[in-house]
Design a protein around this motif. Structure first.
Motif, short mmCIF file in Angstrom:
data_model
loop_
_atom_site.label_atom_id
_atom_site.label_comp_id
_atom_site.label_asym_id
_atom_site.label_seq_id
_atom_site.Cartn_x
_atom_site.Cartn_y
_atom_site.Cartn_z
N CYS C 12 0.85 -1.19 0.00
CA CYS C 12 0.00 0.00 0.00
C CYS C 12 0.88 1.24 0.00
CB CYS C 12 -0.92 0.02 1.21
SG CYS C 12 -1.83 1.59 1.34
N MET C 13 0.54 2.19 -0.89
CA MET C 13 1.37 3.39 -1.01
C MET C 13 0.58 4.64 -0.65
SD MET C 13 0.95 4.42 -4.82
CE MET C 13 -0.36 3.84 -5.87
N CYS C 15 -2.25 5.99 -1.73
CA CYS C 15 -2.75 6.88 -2.78
C CYS C 15 -4.19 7.29 -2.56
CB CYS C 15 -2.61 6.23 -4.15
SG CYS C 15 -3.78 4.88 -4.41
N LYS C 16 -4.89 6.58 -1.72
CA LYS C 16 -6.29 6.88 -1.41
C LYS C 16 -7.23 6.64 -2.58
CE LYS C 16 -5.47 9.87 2.47
NZ LYS C 16 -6.62 9.89 3.39
N GLY C 17 -6.77 5.89 -3.55
CA GLY C 17 -7.66 5.51 -4.65
C GLY C 17 -8.84 4.74 -4.12
N CYS C 18 -8.55 3.84 -3.21
CA CYS C 18 -9.62 3.01 -2.64
C CYS C 18 -10.63 3.89 -1.91
CB CYS C 18 -9.01 1.98 -1.69
SG CYS C 18 -7.85 2.67 -0.49
N VAL C 37 -7.54 5.87 4.73
CA VAL C 37 -6.15 5.42 4.76
C VAL C 37 -5.39 6.37 5.67
CG1 VAL C 37 -4.11 4.92 3.38
CG2 VAL C 37 -6.38 4.61 2.40
N PRO C 54 -4.93 1.25 5.24
CA PRO C 54 -6.36 1.35 4.91
C PRO C 54 -7.19 0.71 6.02
CG PRO C 54 -5.09 0.35 3.11
CD PRO C 54 -4.22 0.36 4.32
N CYS C 135 -7.33 -0.45 -6.49
CA CYS C 135 -5.96 -0.37 -5.97
C CYS C 135 -4.88 -0.56 -7.03
CB CYS C 135 -5.77 -1.40 -4.87
SG CYS C 135 -4.15 -1.25 -4.12
N PRO C 136 -4.09 0.49 -7.27
CA PRO C 136 -3.06 0.43 -8.30
C PRO C 136 -1.99 -0.63 -8.03
CG PRO C 136 -3.43 2.70 -7.64
CD PRO C 136 -4.19 1.83 -6.68
N VAL C 137 -1.81 -0.98 -6.78
CA VAL C 137 -0.71 -1.90 -6.47
C VAL C 137 -1.21 -3.27 -6.01
CG1 VAL C 137 0.84 0.00 -5.88
CG2 VAL C 137 -0.53 -1.05 -4.09
N ALA C 139 -2.87 -4.10 -3.47
CA ALA C 139 -2.63 -4.36 -2.05
C ALA C 139 -3.86 -4.96 -1.39
CB ALA C 139 -2.24 -3.06 -1.35
N ASN C 140 -4.99 -4.85 -2.06
CA ASN C 140 -6.24 -5.37 -1.51
C ASN C 140 -6.58 -6.72 -2.11
OD1 ASN C 140 -6.85 -3.05 0.07
ND2 ASN C 140 -7.53 -1.99 -1.78
S1 SF4 Z 1 -4.83 0.20 -0.56
FE1 SF4 Z 1 -4.26 0.54 -2.66
S2 SF4 Z 1 -5.71 2.08 -3.35
FE2 SF4 Z 1 -5.76 2.13 -1.13
S3 SF4 Z 1 -4.27 3.68 -0.55
FE3 SF4 Z 1 -3.23 1.72 -0.53
S4 SF4 Z 1 -2.30 1.62 -2.54
FE4 SF4 Z 1 -3.88 3.19 -2.68
#
Ligand code: SF4
Ligand SMILES: Nc1nc2c(c(=O)[nH]1)N[C@H]1C(S)=C(S)[C@@H](COP(=O)(O)OP(=O)(O)OC[C@H]3O[C@@H](n4cnc5c(=O)[nH]c(N)nc54)[C@H](O)[C@@H]3O)O[C@H]1N2
Ligand SMILES: Nc1nc2c(c(=O)[nH]1)N[C@H]1C(S)=C(S)[C@@H](COP(=O)(O)OP(=O)(O)OC[C@H]3O[C@@H](n4cnc5c(=O)[nH]c(N)nc54)[C@H](O)[C@@H]3O)O[C@H]1N2
Ligand code: SF4
Ligand code: SF4
Ligand code: SF4
Ligand code: SF4
Ligand SMILES: [Mo]
Lengths: 299, 1091, 213
Positions: C12-13, C15-18, C37, C54, C135-137, C139-140
């Protein structure tokens, strides 16, 4: 524990969302406070009728009315605290029996019905025997009605502070304290003996409650780091420390002293003062205990 | 079959959820249960997909998330005729498009509710092989941008009789606006002289498309393209051009062993942000390590294996230290650390060794002590050893101010060497843009990578940008009457390409106001024979907010207000911005899901395009709706389906030109935009892009197969899929063979007669290019290889053209001043915020460059979702102990005064909030640029329109501005008050919950003077500042600028540091290096008079 | 079927995309969050690190929120999701008090409790939760905990010894796991939370609860 390592890890939250503040506010304090009086006064009536049947007989009606008033106050604040008060009826139509709220609501409702019954017997029917019979069952029900708030609070799993059996004892003690105090104020015509025995109840419940709070303050932190963190709000420079100690003194310490004082001087007015302080202080005590666990970040 | 197709749809698209199907629960046979069993919905599905398969995109049914809150299907069943109380099912048309919030161009899909014709949400597009169906916060926020309650609903025009900046607007129709603009353009172009061809300027921010924009000025026959690159990334581009004659590099993150960042690609921003982050995560999952070089602890640095907080602008020293060790030390098995096979073959050492003149110069500069013994590769390595020996650990520690952090250098080495040639990096902004000499940062940064063989463009290493990008958006020529590409213009516009900056990368767009208002400068060059316009007839910013995002904002205010300098200006912007306020027209064009254009993002070693389209138009067309005028279909659709009179470039320009600029074709422009199919009207989106995209052979073949018999098969393909990958695994194209036979060499789509191809002593093949020569390949072992994009066809350690023809010989090899004496002389390579300038405890370098992952320059301001998570998003970060020394506490307002270290001139100050932290290095403050947005009025009244138009009411407080031509001030006077919502009400029900006040940032850019690097032309963003606690009447957000002083700073940098064109110079700029819109060779030629 | 979630904190980086995907998907009103997050900065310069965590509802198998709810507005679905019914809810906030993870809030628009439902409506539509898709990476990780071959079960197996839940001592039995994290991320008491301004935002615990209290 983590609190000690905090200085070493230097861990700081640098981004989070705004979090909600107090979830259960003063309305819930009002709720608990009013309920303590509502049930406590019935307990006291029961006691007086047993010990001093003659002089307390005319308290039947007035006590019932006071109980009804405070129980309604309790219900009102319960309702006012709901975000959807108009849906209160859901509790009766979709009851969920694992919930102390459900159980409590049903019991409180029954309690009210019984109080109305008592009022009916004393005012309309003027039938003391039926009144006393019903009162017995009301007192029995009064006990779980008093205690269910403790059950509810311990169902609030998030709040470690309330996860203790002492909370039940405190609920009972609060009822006794509030009941005796109210009765002292209500039972103007009672003999000094009766009043002084109420004073003893007041003093003893204050003492016990005080000891319980103090031991939680001292021994609570052994339970968990969450409790340490919560109690920090009432210790030292904690946000609620002043309020906490005001509560402890006004609700417990001063009434204890005043009760003792009133005994030596047979002073009814000092006793009354003790009663007033106890009632006011109880609100403060309950409020502090309600609020502090809610200040802690949960996540 | 249904499950099967989903499962094979994309990698991991469907994970099995339950091994064996679970009994569906025991329902009574009531309507609720039946409504479920009759539907495809169940609480216990057999599989879960990331996206529905493309075949289902025209109609995909999904339960509604909001309605589900009633308890879901278990309590209410699924909505149907028999069960009207059931949970709502949305019937979606899923239309692909492309995010436009950053240049990554990730795929998006708009989930258009067919019943309401509104976009319920944007998600990713799994067909897009770069973004793989994923998006960052800004991607999902497109919905809140689309339904921004303060969007501009129709074209507006400055009220007649009012002045620019008065904020009085009237409503106009598109045709009224186009008619006035078209006439002005027509009248200007009709003159036809040199000045007129420099008098229309199209100025883009981040255009997010690949070629359509440049085609516009080119078709007008003008030199009128201007851009923002010099405040973005000029330094990096300059360094990369010198190495590879490529705009930027293109790493293979996913396969690297070491992620080597002097940027924030892993977690904050960086080009192709979330795609890069995704590939970096893939690498880290495999065990790759990550190093981040950044004075501030970015999110990337915070999660890296190693964070090196170099003093900003000194990174080149660190890189050359690595070089020193690489050339001198041996590996574990006593092997050389230099990848000789690569360096010997692909680096232009041979030209350096052959250039005795230059070697002699190197001795003169003190770079080497004596001439190399011979021309051999081995002697080159010896030269390297001597050249880089001074970059010792002690030197780096001192220069980069890493005292106490020496161990980090060892750790770096221990990560660097084992990674071998699999090191991926993307040198972009950071040190390269922030500083004078920042470009050397890239120049030096690629050297250790080259020496280790990581620049070969192979798996896990660093390739080149243009290998992985496809630009065809400007090439729909065949759909037009002309049938061919517009010709190059013969003029050269000094307002974008001033003679002081011949090798800038690229247009000096950020100093347009300085240039156009500097009569003295114009006169000076006029005397020397240049024809510089002293005003613009038409100025068109597009996707750009130059007034706010550039340095010296008050100079912009001043300039844009001048009707004698900018005779007519119109901003193509969907939303309010500070720039709008000072334009004559604001023409609302579309946001991400409302545009039509092709983009191509080189986020990995493949060649791919993505297609952005107006989703409501497409959804409507799929439902059978037809535009009355096909050339205006997007506008018509947006009006019909409730978005407002929102149009888009792809239709606006063709219509403007065909109907208003050159209606009769007399200017010879009309033909480039009139439809071949129906010459009476402008070209349509399907016509144009079908032709443009048909240039991709594989796409064309596939489309023709799938859409046989359709009029626009390629367009149809891209309409339905949104992206296409033409080629995968694009590695080492420089090593690919170029075809030749006995008569011809076939290179870059051309056929060169063998007789005209000349081979030089280093094996490069040359052909004539006008008056010049260009190289087309390089001979190796009897084959012709494509080579790099440089003249030598190799990576150029030695930039021969820079040394011999372009006046900067001392900087033609990667170098960094080694001592005070050199630093004095080589001032061009020394950052303006070098630590030597910080003499007191309250003097700092201010890092004004960094992004937050969930903000986009000035685009996020009215996205309620992004604003909500961005409160206090540009405080001043100050190192805890620095703050302690100055008695500054968290939340204190501080006064930040900017001072130029070259001229000693002070600019003014801004007031910001200090937050002490362990996340920035000692001596360096950090302040991002997202907050400090402003407006001068909360809303504007439009005569005849029933609603006031709110202005950025969710994110920008109201300010008071004063400016008298010399000093400017700003003071916030209000907090955030959402404007009355009259459009997109349904989407904005929750605005009464806004809890932020927006008062936590200042417009710091306005205080900064404009100070261009003399070589790359980049504005050196970092500033030397002095800080003190603010006084009681200073409020956070206040600024005060002496912009007269700022002008002197600008002049100082320009006049003291550059080496301008001079008598005897023949060319304006090296012809072989990039210019985004290249004019003809004739335009390149110059004669400077000696006066 | 018991659906569960896992977040790989190593990836998880922040990014708050989630976070935003969730807001849009479920129309979560401003000032409230089904998912957030949290950033925690750890350590002192130059050895500072930043962690991202998150946080959403854990869909506890032994859920105190479900237990305390007087009207079964909170209830279990057969797939293990702790679902919520805003029409049933009376807004007593008992669940908010009961959830040890601060995962429930009072929705200011409806004045009823709300929280993450694991996107139950998407699940019922055979789709992954919105935040998982985002999630771009990657992580979920989401799937069926009862199916040993599911992605999540395998992830848990592959990372044995490193799989954690929040506040296990509460006995709630969360169906939400974390890999690659530690006390710092998962224990709210392990980091300082200063009121007022922080590096990236204005952090306040004085937010109104549900808007109109
Ligand atoms: S879980 Fe994925 S989408 Fe959410 S903040 Fe972390 S990297 Fe971003
Ligand atoms: N979220 C988000 N992403 C974006 C954008 C956006 O607006 N928002 N914009 C896009 C655009 S236009 C661009 S150009 C890219 C830019 O993306 P990047 O190239 O990553 O650039 P920045 O974020 O400006 O800065 C990267 C890091 O450099 C550090 N830095 C600043 N000065 C120096 C220095 O002198 N030396 C070193 N070593 N480091 C320094 C900053 O602290 C920051 O952490 O991002 C793109 N992606
Ligand atoms: N202090 C400081 N300043 C910086 C930077 C920094 O790091 N620090 N970074 C710099 C960098 S790298 C860059 S690239 C620039 C970016 O500078 P710009 O490109 O000017 O900024 P943006 O905010 O991306 O977009 C500008 C405007 O485009 C309009 N717009 C938004 N979406 C659309 C659309 O879909 N279509 C059209 N036609 N218009 C649209 C809006 O009016 C918006 O205000 O900022 C620079 N400024
Ligand atoms: S990385 Fe850029 S293009 Fe991709 S989703 Fe985020 S903002 Fe959009
Ligand atoms: S995390 Fe909280 S809200 Fe979610 S199920 Fe557990 S107790 Fe309930
Ligand atoms: S607030 Fe609603 S969901 Fe929560 S316990 Fe009360 S009734 Fe149940
Ligand atoms: S599963 Fe759905 S509701 Fe839960 S956090 Fe993710 S997006 Fe939000
Ligand atoms: Mo940029």
């Amino acid at each position: 524990m983590v609190h000690e390592t905090l200085a070493a890890t230097h861990a700081v939250v640098t981004l989070d969302v705004g979090l909600p503040g107090i979830v259960w506010p003063w309305k819930v304090t009002m709720n608990m406070w009013a309920k303590s009086i509502g049930t406590g006064i019935i307990f006291m009536l029961f006691y007086l009728l047993k010990r001093y049947p003659k002089e307390s007989g005319n308290l039947r009606f007035s006590s019932t009315v006071v109980a009804l008033v405070f129980i309604h106050m309790f219900l009102l604040f319960t309702l006012a605290d709901l975000h959807q008060p108009l849906r209160m009826w859901h509790i009766f139509f979709y009851p969920h029996w694992t919930s102390a709220i459900t159980v409590g609501a049903w019991m409180a409702t029954l309690f009210v019905v019984m109080l109305f019954g008592m009022a009916y017997f004393s005012f309309v029917k003027k039938d003391n025997a039926k009144f006393d019979k019903l009162m017995f069952w009301t007192v029995i029900l009064g006990i779980p009605v008093t205690l269910y708030t403790a059950a509810l609070m311990s169902e609030a799993t998030a709040r470690e502070l309330w996860q203790m059996p002492t909370e039940s004892a405190q609920m009972m003690l609060a009822a006794l304290l509030a009941g005796s105090a109210s009765m002292i104020l209500l039972g103007k015509k009672l003999s000094y003996e009766a009043k002084s025995s109420l004073g003893v109840i007041l003093g003893l419940s204050a003492l016990t409650a005080f000891i319980l709070y103090q031991s939680e303050l001292i021994f609570g932190p052994m339970k968990s780091e969450e409790v340490i963190a919560v109690l920090a709000y009432v210790k030292g420079n904690g946000e609620y420390a002043t309020m906490f100690w005001i509560g402890q003194f006004v609700a417990y310490v001063l009434p204890m002293l005043l009760v003792a004082l009133s005994r030596s001087g047979r002073s009814e007015s000092i006793l009354k003062l003790a009663a007033i302080l106890a009632l006011v202080g109880l609100w403060v005590v309950k409020h502090v205990w309600l609020i502090i666990p809610q200040l802690l970040p949960m996540s | 079959m249904y499950l099967e197709s989903r499962r094979s749809f994309m990698k991991g698209a469907a994970f099995t959820v339950a091994g064996a199907a679970i009994a569906k629960g025991v329902f009574t046979t009531d309507a609720v249960a039946e409504s479920i069993s009759d539907s495809k919905f169940t609480n216990t599905p057999d599989s879960l997909s990331f996206y529905p398969p493309v075949e289902e995109w025209d109609s995909f049914k999904e339960l509604d998330g909001t309605d589900w809150k009633r308890g879901g299907i278990e309590r209410h069943g699924v909505r149907s005729e028999d069960n009207p109380d059931g949970i709502q099912v949305n019937d979606y048309t899923i239309v692909p498009t492309v995010c436009s919030n950053c240049e990554a161009g990730c795929g998006l899909t708009a989930w258009v509710n067919k019943d309401t014709m509104t976009v319920r949400k944007y998600m990713g597009n799994p067909v897009h092989t770069g973004s793989r169906g994923r998006n960052c916060a800004k991607g999902y926020a497109v919905t809140s941008q689309m339904y921004d309650p303060d969007r501009i609903p129709f074209p507006i025009k400055r009220a007649p009789g009012s002045k620019r900046g008065d904020g009085q607007w009237v409503r106009v129709t598109w045709d009224e606006a186009m008619s006035a603009i078209g006439k002005k353009m027509h009248d200007t172009l009709k003159v036809g002289d040199e000045i007129s061809k420099k008098s229309i300027m199209y100025h883009v921010g981040r255009p997010n498309e690949n070629g359509f924009g440049p085609r516009v000025p080119q078709s007008l026959g003008i030199d009128g393209y201007n851009s923002h690159t010099n405040i973005c990334s000029a330094g990096a581009r300059e360094g990369t051009i010198q190495w590879a004659n490529d705009d930027r590099n293109s790493p293979d993150w996913a396969n690297a062993n070491l992620i080597f960042l002097q940027s924030s690609h892993a977690a904050d921003a960086g080009h192709y942000f979330q795609q890069s982050a995704g590939y970096i995560a893939d690498a880290r999952r495999r065990g790759a390590k990550m190093v981040v070089i950044d004075p501030r602890m970015s999110n990337s640095a915070g999660m890296a294996d190693l964070w090196i907080p170099c003093w900003p602008g000194t990174e080149a020293a660190l890189y050359l230290y690595l070089v020193n060790r690489i050339v001198h030390e041996k590996g574990k098995n006593e092997e050389d650390l230099v990848d000789h096979s690569f360096v010997k073959e692909w680096v232009n050492w041979d030209r350096l060794m052959a250039n005795k003149d230059y070697l002699q110069k190197m001795i003169g500069y003190g770079y080497i002590s004596e001439m190399p013994k011979d021309d051999s590769y081995e002697s080159f390595i010896e030269l390297m050893k001597e050249l880089y020996a001074p970059y010792t650990k002690e030197f780096v520690v001192r220069e980069c101010k890493l005292e106490g952090m020496e161990y980090k250098l060892d750790e770096l080495w221990d990560l660097f060497v084992p990674a071998g040639s699999k090191i991926a990096s993307y040198l972009w902004r950071a040190g390269a843009i922030g500083h004078r000499g920042g470009w050397m940062n890239t120049r030096a940064g690629f050297l250790p990578l080259a020496l280790r063989g990581a620049m070969r463009g192979d798996i896990g290493g660093v390739g080149m940008h243009h290998w992985h990008e496809i630009s065809v958006a400007g090439k729909g020529d065949k759909a037009t009457v002309a049938g061919e590409h517009p010709k190059k213009t013969d003029v050269w516009n000094e307002l974008a390409w001033p003679p002081e900056y011949p090798i800038s990368t690229y247009e000096m767009g950020f100093m347009l106001p300085q240039l156009i208002m500097d009569e003295e400068w114009i006169a000076k060059w006029t005397k020397r024979g240049l024809k510089i316009p002293n005003k613009l007839a038409v100025y068109v910013p597009r996707m750009h907010n130059p007034l706010w995002i550039n340095p010296d904002g008050f100079r912009w205010v001043e300039a844009l207000k001048r009707e004698d300098k900018f005779e007519l200006s119109f901003n193509l912007s969907p939303t309010w911005s500070e720039t709008n306020w000072y334009c004559d027209y604001v023409l609302p064009v579309g946001l991400a899901g409302e545009r039509n254009d092709q983009q191509s993002t080189p986020s990995k070693p493949e060649q791919r395009i993505e297609f952005r389209q107006a989703v409501l138009r497409v959804a409507a067309e799929k439902a059978g709706w037809k535009a009355k005028n096909p050339a205006r279909a997007t506008l018509e659709a947006h009006m019909k389906f409730g978005l407002g009179e929102v149009w888009e470039e792809s239709e606006f320009w063709p219509n403007l030109i065909v109907e208003y600029v050159d209606p009769d074709g007399s200017l010879g422009i009309r033909k480039y935009w009139a439809s071949k199919k129906d010459p009476s009207r402008a070209v349509t989106v399907p016509e144009y892009f079908d032709e443009a995209l048909s240039l991709l052979p594989k796409l064309k073949a596939e489309a023709n197969k799938l859409y046989q018999g359709e009029e626009f098969p390629v367009y149809s393909y891209i309409r339905d899929h949104g992206a296409w990958t033409e080629k995968t695994d694009v590695y080492k194209p420089q090593e690919e063979d170029i075809k030749f036979d006995k008569e011809h060499v076939y290179a870059h789509g051309h056929k060169y007669p063998l007789a005209e191809v000349e081979k030089d002593e280093f094996g490069a093949l040359w052909v004539k290019d006008g008056e010049l020569k260009k190289s087309i390949g390089i001979v190796k072992d009897g084959k012709i290889l494509a080579g790099f994009h440089t003249l030598s066809k190799k990576l150029e350690f030695f930039s021969e053209w820079l040394a011999d023809d372009w006046k900067w010989p001392e900087y033609a090899v990667p170098f960094y001043p080694r001592n005070d004496r050199e630093a004095e002389k080589m001032v061009h390579l020394v950052t303006q915020v070098h630590h030597k300038f910080m003499r007191h405890d309250n003097e700092f370098a201010l890092n004004t460059i960094y992004r937050l992952p969930y903000n986009i320059h000035t685009r996020s301001v009215n996205s309620k979702h992004l604003m909500e998570i961005s409160q206090n998003h540009n405080p001043i970060w100050i190192y805890t102990k620095d703050a302690e020394k100055l008695g500054i506490k968290r939340g204190d307002a501080v006064k930040v005064q900017i001072e130029d270290t070259l001229t000693g001139i002070k600019s003014g100050y801004f007031i910001a909030m200090a937050v002490p932290t362990e996340a920035t290095r000692p001596g360096v403050l950090a302040c991002s640029h997202h907050a400090g947005r402003w407006k001068l009025k909360d809303s504007v009244e439009i005569p005849g329109f029933e609603h006031d138009l709110g202005i950025m009411s969710l994110g920008a407080p109201k300010y008071e501005m004063t400016n008298d031509g010399k000093v400017g001030t700003m003071k916030p006077t209000g907090a955030i008050v959402p404007h009355h919502v009259w459009q997109f009400k349904e989407y904005n029900k929750d605005l009464d919950n806004i809890w932020w006040d927006g008062l936590s940032g200042a417009w710091q850019n306005a205080v900064a003077p404009c100070h261009p690097d003399p070589i790359a032309g980049n504005h050196g963003w970092h500033q030397k500042v002095t800080i003190e606690k603010a006084s009681a009447d200073d409020k956070i957000g206040d600024i005060k600028v002496d912009y007269e002083n700022n002008f002197k700073v600008y002049q100082g940098w320009r006049d003291q540091l550059t080496r301008p064109l001079a008598p005897g110079d023949k060319w304006r700029r090296p012809y072989h290096i990039k210019r985004p819109v290249k004019p003809s060779q004739k335009a390149y030629k110059v004669e400077i008079k000696d006066v | 079927m018991q659906l569960g979630f896992l977040v790989d904190l190593h990836l998880c980086m922040g990014c708050k995309g989630c976070e935003i995907a969730c807001k849009v998907e479920n129309e979560v009103p401003l000032s409230t969050w089904r998912l957030r997050v949290k950033y925690v900065d750890v350590g002192m310069f130059p050895e500072t690190k930043r962690t991202f965590t998150p946080l959403r509802c854990n869909h506890c198998e032994n859920a105190p929120c479900e237990r305390i709810c007087p009207v079964s507005a909170l209830h279990y679905l057969e797939n293990g999701i702790v679902n919520i019914d805003k029409e049933r809810c009376i807004g007593c906030a008992g669940c908010v008090m009961a959830c040890p993870y601060g995962a429930i809030y009072i929705d200011p628009e409806t004045q009823t409790a709300d929280k993450c439902t694991y996107c139950a409506h998407r699940i019922a539509s055979s789709m992954m939760p919105a935040c998982v898709v985002a999630c771009p990476v990657e992580a979920n990780i989401f799937g069926d905990l009862e199916d040993p071959t599911s992605n999540i079960s395998q992830y848990i197996q592959d990372n044995q010894g490193d799989v954690q839940v929040r506040k296990p001592e509460k006995g709630t039995d969360p169906h939400h796991f974390y890999v690659g994290g530690g006390n710092l991320q998962l224990n709210p008491l392990a980091s300082k939370r200063v009121e007022g301004y922080s590096l990236f935002n204005k952090l306040t615990t004085k937010m109104p609860l549900g808007g109109h209290h």
